[in-house]
Scaffold this motif. Sequence first.
Motif, PDB file in Angstrom:
ATOM      1  N   PRO A 172      53.015  25.789 -16.908  1.00  0.00           N
ATOM      2  CA  PRO A 172      52.395  24.525 -16.654  1.00  0.00           C
ATOM      3  C   PRO A 172      53.279  23.544 -16.272  1.00  0.00           C
ATOM      4  O   PRO A 172      54.194  23.239 -17.161  1.00  0.00           O
ATOM      5  N   GLY A 173      53.127  22.766 -15.408  1.00  0.00           N
ATOM      6  CA  GLY A 173      53.935  21.584 -15.112  1.00  0.00           C
ATOM      7  C   GLY A 173      55.371  21.413 -14.936  1.00  0.00           C
ATOM      8  O   GLY A 173      56.052  20.651 -15.609  1.00  0.00           O
ATOM      9  N   GLN A 174      55.925  22.616 -14.522  1.00  0.00           N
ATOM     10  CA  GLN A 174      57.439  22.688 -14.393  1.00  0.00           C
ATOM     11  C   GLN A 174      57.808  22.433 -13.043  1.00  0.00           C
ATOM     12  O   GLN A 174      57.653  23.077 -11.898  1.00  0.00           O
ATOM     13  N   PRO A 175      58.509  21.383 -12.693  1.00  0.00           N
ATOM     14  CA  PRO A 175      59.141  21.055 -11.344  1.00  0.00           C
ATOM     15  C   PRO A 175      60.153  22.114 -10.889  1.00  0.00           C
ATOM     16  O   PRO A 175      60.786  22.813 -11.866  1.00  0.00           O
ATOM     17  N   LEU A 176      60.195  22.375  -9.616  1.00  0.00           N
ATOM     18  CA  LEU A 176      61.238  23.171  -9.010  1.00  0.00           C
ATOM     19  C   LEU A 176      62.382  22.938  -9.306  1.00  0.00           C
ATOM     20  O   LEU A 176      62.969  21.769  -9.047  1.00  0.00           O
ATOM     21  N   ARG A 177      63.365  23.931  -9.643  1.00  0.00           N
ATOM     22  CA  ARG A 177      64.735  23.727 -10.265  1.00  0.00           C
ATOM     23  C   ARG A 177      65.474  24.907  -9.822  1.00  0.00           C
ATOM     24  O   ARG A 177      64.998  25.901  -9.828  1.00  0.00           O
ATOM     25  N   LEU A 178      66.824  24.664  -9.533  1.00  0.00           N
ATOM     26  CA  LEU A 178      67.756  25.640  -9.130  1.00  0.00           C
ATOM     27  C   LEU A 178      68.588  25.839 -10.410  1.00  0.00           C
ATOM     28  O   LEU A 178      69.061  25.219 -11.175  1.00  0.00           O
TER      29      LEU A 178
ATOM     30  N   HIS B   3      65.745  29.873  -8.128  1.00  0.00           N
ATOM     31  CA  HIS B   3      64.533  28.667  -8.316  1.00  0.00           C
ATOM     32  C   HIS B   3      63.453  29.306  -9.477  1.00  0.00           C
ATOM     33  O   HIS B   3      63.405  30.369  -9.361  1.00  0.00           O
ATOM     34  N   THR B   4      63.209  28.351 -10.123  1.00  0.00           N
ATOM     35  CA  THR B   4      61.907  28.450 -10.948  1.00  0.00           C
ATOM     36  C   THR B   4      60.945  27.061 -10.738  1.00  0.00           C
ATOM     37  O   THR B   4      61.645  26.095 -10.626  1.00  0.00           O
ATOM     38  N   GLY B   5      59.842  27.126 -10.800  1.00  0.00           N
ATOM     39  CA  GLY B   5      58.862  26.208 -10.887  1.00  0.00           C
ATOM     40  C   GLY B   5      57.367  26.505 -10.630  1.00  0.00           C
ATOM     41  O   GLY B   5      57.217  27.545 -10.161  1.00  0.00           O
ATOM     42  N   THR B   6      56.575  25.387 -11.099  1.00  0.00           N
ATOM     43  CA  THR B   6      55.192  25.793 -11.139  1.00  0.00           C
ATOM     44  C   THR B   6      54.698  25.550  -9.492  1.00  0.00           C
ATOM     45  O   THR B   6      55.416  24.865  -9.098  1.00  0.00           O
ATOM     46  N   GLU B   7      53.777  26.501  -8.990  1.00  0.00           N
ATOM     47  CA  GLU B   7      53.229  26.506  -7.743  1.00  0.00           C
ATOM     48  C   GLU B   7      51.685  26.149  -8.106  1.00  0.00           C
ATOM     49  O   GLU B   7      51.105  27.315  -8.379  1.00  0.00           O
ATOM     50  N   PRO B   8      51.272  25.291  -7.995  1.00  0.00           N
ATOM     51  CA  PRO B   8      49.660  25.085  -8.763  1.00  0.00           C
ATOM     52  C   PRO B   8      48.614  25.916  -7.823  1.00  0.00           C
ATOM     53  O   PRO B   8      48.019  26.708  -8.728  1.00  0.00           O
ATOM     54  N   GLN B   9      48.768  26.241  -6.665  1.00  0.00           N
ATOM     55  CA  GLN B   9      47.532  26.999  -6.183  1.00  0.00           C
ATOM     56  C   GLN B   9      47.817  28.583  -6.609  1.00  0.00           C
ATOM     57  O   GLN B   9      46.825  29.120  -6.922  1.00  0.00           O
ATOM     58  N   ALA B  10      49.098  28.862  -6.909  1.00  0.00           N
ATOM     59  CA  ALA B  10      49.562  30.363  -7.287  1.00  0.00           C
ATOM     60  C   ALA B  10      48.946  30.276  -8.538  1.00  0.00           C
ATOM     61  O   ALA B  10      48.348  31.285  -9.199  1.00  0.00           O
ATOM     62  N   ARG B  11      49.259  29.332  -9.605  1.00  0.00           N
ATOM     63  CA  ARG B  11      48.923  29.243 -10.747  1.00  0.00           C
ATOM     64  C   ARG B  11      47.542  29.463 -11.073  1.00  0.00           C
ATOM     65  O   ARG B  11      46.889  30.101 -11.959  1.00  0.00           O
ATOM     66  N   ARG B  12      46.745  28.537 -10.182  1.00  0.00           N
ATOM     67  CA  ARG B  12      45.296  28.766 -10.340  1.00  0.00           C
ATOM     68  C   ARG B  12      44.755  30.166 -10.119  1.00  0.00           C
ATOM     69  O   ARG B  12      43.889  30.655 -10.925  1.00  0.00           O
ATOM     70  N   ASP B  13      45.114  30.746  -9.079  1.00  0.00           N
ATOM     71  CA  ASP B  13      44.932  31.927  -8.553  1.00  0.00           C
ATOM     72  C   ASP B  13      45.303  33.246  -9.475  1.00  0.00           C
ATOM     73  O   ASP B  13      44.338  33.984 -10.195  1.00  0.00           O
TER      74      ASP B  13
END
Length: 290
Positions: free
Chosen positions: A243-249, A264-274
């Motif tokens: 939840p709520g993690q900006p993309l970062r390297l 890289h890691t970070g939230t992708e909202p549509q993928a999270r919802r699915d």
Amino acid sequence: MLRRIAGVARGRSLAAACAWWSASAPALAAAEQPEFVEFRSDDRQDTPLTGYLYRPAGPGPFPAVIALHGCSGLFSTEPPKRLSARHDDWAERLVRQGYVVFFPDSFGSRGVGNVCKTRPRPVSVGRRARDVQGAIAWLARQPFVDRERLALLGWSHGATSVLQLADRRRPAGAEVRTAVAFYPGCQRFLADRSWRPQIPLTILIGAADDWTPAEPCRRLAQRFPGMIDLVEYPGAFHGFDAPGQPLRLHTGLAFTASGTGKAHTGTEPQARRDAIREVKLQLDHAFARD
């Protein structure tokens, strides 16, 4: 959204879960704060371990989910000490739906912290698989747990541990019905021709993942079309469900797709919802709750 499924989708439609869990709404508090638990690994040393247990209100018995943290460990890096936002968010959602959620602490129990930049890893996925076997045996003895309805859920290093366990014998007197693995490392299992999943397995992974790449998981799913479902999310990186993690390297990582130590890691909202709906779908199907 592209959903690439390898094998039979076990007769379910993602639309059946659309009313469940609004990913945009704040997670509701669990019935209780997590309980500190002591149990033992199923390894040769019978290693004493600790874990954190979330449970719904009421006597049960409830189906249970054993949830495995990634290489950064179980806890938030910000004080005070508490489970990370990802783990707490998933626990609250699952408890709200009537599941016991158990987080074995394979790292902290052994005095180990973040191992994302450590090579070789001080706690292997094989050892963590034995920890899970111990967790299964402990849960099976609890009167509030339905020992015939257990599931595995893991992220990254924990997801790889789920795959490690998926072809192993599990303790008698308990039934693990399904497993969901978020962005595991699949290459070792692809290379091991003797590995074969013994329980239905769903792999959720981002197509853009440059830490644990999707391609080995695609090929693994193609090898076992009746046992592995692969759900792939375009544009999503590692950790897309947090939840709520900006993309970062990240740099200096021990294992990455490119071998450079960068990913890289970070939230992708549509993928999270699915993914939230997909986990609901798989658990409902495994536990016949529809």
